[in-house]
Motif scaffolding. Structure first.
Motif, mmCIF file in Angstrom:
data_model
loop_
_atom_site.group_PDB
_atom_site.id
_atom_site.type_symbol
_atom_site.label_atom_id
_atom_site.label_comp_id
_atom_site.label_asym_id
_atom_site.label_seq_id
_atom_site.Cartn_x
_atom_site.Cartn_y
_atom_site.Cartn_z
ATOM 1 N N ALA A 30 0.936 -1.168 -0.018
ATOM 2 C CA ALA A 30 -0.039 -0.026 0.000
ATOM 3 C C ALA A 30 0.827 1.339 0.215
ATOM 4 O O ALA A 30 1.906 1.288 0.705
ATOM 5 C CB ALA A 30 -0.884 -0.030 1.442
ATOM 6 N N VAL A 31 0.602 2.113 -1.032
ATOM 7 C CA VAL A 31 1.167 3.562 -1.003
ATOM 8 C C VAL A 31 0.280 4.653 -0.427
ATOM 9 O O VAL A 31 -0.720 4.976 -0.901
ATOM 10 C CB VAL A 31 1.619 3.852 -2.203
ATOM 11 N N THR A 32 0.583 5.446 0.565
ATOM 12 C CA THR A 32 -0.207 6.124 1.229
ATOM 13 C C THR A 32 0.438 7.547 1.328
ATOM 14 O O THR A 32 1.866 7.626 1.081
ATOM 15 C CB THR A 32 -0.768 5.851 2.585
ATOM 16 N N GLN A 507 1.426 -10.042 -7.348
ATOM 17 C CA GLN A 507 2.074 -8.850 -6.647
ATOM 18 C C GLN A 507 1.127 -7.616 -6.753
ATOM 19 O O GLN A 507 0.183 -7.398 -7.879
ATOM 20 C CB GLN A 507 3.233 -8.383 -6.970
ATOM 21 N N VAL A 508 0.577 -6.966 -5.664
ATOM 22 C CA VAL A 508 -0.538 -5.967 -5.814
ATOM 23 C C VAL A 508 0.157 -4.625 -5.075
ATOM 24 O O VAL A 508 0.409 -4.757 -3.936
ATOM 25 C CB VAL A 508 -1.883 -6.313 -5.056
ATOM 26 N N VAL A 509 0.225 -3.657 -5.867
ATOM 27 C CA VAL A 509 0.714 -2.370 -5.574
ATOM 28 C C VAL A 509 -0.529 -1.373 -5.637
ATOM 29 O O VAL A 509 -1.112 -1.298 -6.735
ATOM 30 C CB VAL A 509 1.875 -1.770 -6.251
ATOM 31 N N VAL A 510 -1.235 -0.859 -4.562
ATOM 32 C CA VAL A 510 -2.377 0.062 -4.378
ATOM 33 C C VAL A 510 -1.808 1.466 -3.855
ATOM 34 O O VAL A 510 -1.262 1.738 -2.808
ATOM 35 C CB VAL A 510 -3.362 -0.590 -3.269
ATOM 36 N N VAL A 511 -2.273 2.418 -4.532
ATOM 37 C CA VAL A 511 -2.164 3.787 -4.038
ATOM 38 C C VAL A 511 -3.528 4.180 -3.449
ATOM 39 O O VAL A 511 -4.484 4.035 -4.105
ATOM 40 C CB VAL A 511 -1.756 4.754 -5.189
ATOM 41 N N THR A 512 -3.724 4.460 -2.060
ATOM 42 C CA THR A 512 -4.788 4.522 -1.373
ATOM 43 C C THR A 512 -4.904 5.575 -0.471
ATOM 44 O O THR A 512 -3.737 6.172 -0.149
ATOM 45 C CB THR A 512 -5.282 3.332 -0.801
#
Length: 580
Positions: A30-32, A507-512
């Motif tokens: 997760a990218v916050t 692989q999962v990358v999420v900008v949230t």
């Protein structure tokens, strides 16, 4: 099975990010960060690594260039690795190093495995490495063509097999129709060409030239035209060599050489050198005798017939008429005639060719009609399974009453294909128009998802579609940018849970911006910025333990040290760990 994984990235002078390096988790990252901190630059940098369009406006103010570097673990037998090696790239301990540079002037360069490559190659590799799903991509999925492609890939071999046969037949029909159109529209031109060929071939056949005949006749004409001079020269030369039989006192070359030979031959025993010269004179005597004999025969055989000369010149004129039209010499004329005969046979067979092509066209159209039915049936079956699976996902995303379905339609077209008693439009993908429909609650009509869903509902529908789609046609890495927009509360928790489940196989990358989503991540990256005068610098920091609780608290309440927010953050983390 080992699959490609984006291991780490470094971003320099891109937007608000001055210099940041970070690692990514094989599972869910997760990218916050606060608004304007540069979360989107993470997505943008990955887009550049995947061959996205370069924009000079992305380069940080005052910098000469923006640089993005990525390290992707790639098995040697993976399609992306093989394509990279073909381009000259080298793997670094099982990883592929990708670099993209964008200058302040807008120039862009790409490097792959230490080798400079076209930017387009990065785009080719991205299809096998990463699926990017942001707001723009979400809008793309609203297009019926994209929905048809997603349905076909979900269906797998059930659609792929008839679709491949359809495409092969469609391509052949297109080629046959084009050739038939050319043959029928150019009939007058072909008839004119055939007439010219037929006339020329008849003219050549009437003359009946032989290979090399023009050269032979030219030689003969030259000889006949100078017969008297040739005969006189031959007689004079013969007399000089063999003498005049009517004059016993005449001296000739043969007699003189014979006398010289006899004189030397008489004393040859006394000196080998002189004996050698005697032998050579003997040889000369034989040669002179042969030449004298041939001259006598030449003179006797020389024909000064003017009638023969006239006949030769007439034949040469006939051959010259052919060479003026069909070739530089008779050999070339005969070659033209051979090629012309083959072309004439082809032109004369065009009527039969037209009939054959017309029959093949009709057969191909009939085959397409049969394949269209098979293709539609396979799509209908897959559409029900896909819609049921997406509907099931929506139930877990706080939309328990929503129903998703597919509409498969055909459009009437007078110039189209006869299918099931209708004449319908068709193309390289078949006759079906595919559209994804949503009924958000009981009693609501099923409408296209672009019109039947609110912003939050649409985000959840798209996520459900991607989760289902990923199960049938996975890619190694998924990047979701603000896919949770318009979602909150329980629905946000379910979004995080679904992303975490997807991360079990990819692989999962999420900008949230949602703490409920970030809590499910295996790795949490925070984009932070500080201000130094008028220059804003931003970095990416991996969070764990207390730092992660503080970041979730900030996301929950805007206050990192709020006891209530901290308690809620810890509760979210505990719930997420329990779910995993």
């Amino acid at each position: 099975m080992v699959v490609p994984v984006l291991e780490e990235m470094r971003i320099q002078a891109l937007g608000v990010i001055d210099d940041a390096a970070f690692e990514l988790s094989p599972g869910f990252t997760a990218v916050t960060g606060e608004t304007g901190a540069g979360k989107t630059m993470v997505v943008t940098s990955l887009g550049l690594l995947l061959g996205g369009r370069a924009d000079a406006g992305l380069v940080r103010v005052g910098a000469k260039a923006a640089v993005v570097e990525g390290r992707i673990a790639v098995p040697e037998d993976a399609p992306a690795a093989r394509r990279a090696v073909e381009a000259g790239a080298e793997l670094d301990e099982g990883a592929l190093l990708v670099t993209r540079t964008v200058s302040a002037e807008g120039r862009s360069r790409a490097h792959l495995g230490g080798r400079s490559v076209p930017v387009g190659l990065l785009g080719e590799l991205s299809d096998d490495l990463v699926a990017v799903h942001g707001q723009t991509d979400q809008q793309g999925l609203l297009r019926p063509a994209r929905q048809r492609g997603a349905l076909d890939r979900f269906a797998g071999e059930a659609v792929a097999a008839p679709l491949e046969r359809w495409r092969e037949t469609y391509r052949r029909l297109r080629d046959v129709a084009a050739e038939l159109e050319e043959l029928t529209t150019r009939a007058r031109e072909r008839a004119q060409e055939a007439d010219l060929l037929r006339f020329g071939l008849e003219e050549v056949a009437a003359t009946e030239p032989r290979p090399g005949e023009d050269t032979e006749l030219a030689t003969e004409a030259e000889r006949l035209g100078h017969a008297e001079a040739l005969a006189s020269a031959a007689a004079t030369a013969h007399g000089a060599l063999a003498g005049d039989p009517a004059d016993p006192e005449s001296v000739d070359a043969a007699a003189l050489v014979s006398g010289a030979h006899r004189a030397l031959d008489a004393v040859r025993a006394h000196d080998p050198a002189l004996a050698h010269l005697a032998d050579r004179l003997g040889e000369a005597q034989i040669v002179l005798a042969d030449i004298a004999g041939e001259l006598a025969g030449y003179a006797d055989g020389l024909d000064a017939d003017p009638l023969r000369l006239a006949a030769v010149e007439e034949r040469r004129a006939a051959l010259a008429q052919l060479t003026r039209k069909y070739g530089e010499d008779i050999t070339a004329v005969l070659a033209w005639a051979e090629e012309g005969a083959a072309r004439l046979a082809e032109l004369e067979g065009d009527d039969d060719r037209i009939d054959g092509l017309a029959a093949e066209r009709d057969a191909l159209r009939a085959e397409l009609s049969r394949l269209a039915v098979d293709l539609t049936e396979a799509r209908q079956d897959a559409a029900k399974r896909f819609a049921d699976a997406v509907t099931g996902e929506l139930a877990e995303l706080a939309m328990p009453h929503a129903r998703v379905s597919f509409a498969l339609r055909r459009t009437d077209d007078p110039g189209g294909l006869d299918v099931d008693g209708r004449t319908v439009a068709y193309g390289p993908h078949g006759t079906d128009e595919v559209e994804l429909l949503l009924a958000p609650h009981p009693g609501a009509p099923a409408r296209p998802i672009a019109k039947g869903a609110s912003g939050g509902e649409l985000s959840r529908v798209m996520l459900a579609v991607e989760v289902v789609f990923a199960g049938s046609a996975p890619v190694p890495t998924y990047l979701f940018d603000e896919v949770d927009a318009g979602v909150g509360g329980k629905a946000a928790v379910e979004v995080g849970r679904r992303l975490a489940r997807l991360a079990r196989t990819a692989q999962v990358v999420v900008v949230t911006h949602l703490p409920q989503v970030a809590a499910f991540a295996d790795r949490h990256l925070a984009v932070r910025k500080t201000s130094e005068g008028s220059v804003t610098r931003s970095g990416v920091q991996a969070l764990d333990g207390e730092e992660r609780v503080r970041e979730l608290s900030r996301m929950l309440a805007g206050q990192e040290d709020s006891e209530l927010a901290r308690a809620h953050a810890e509760e979210l983390l505990d719930a997420a760990r329990a779910d995993r």
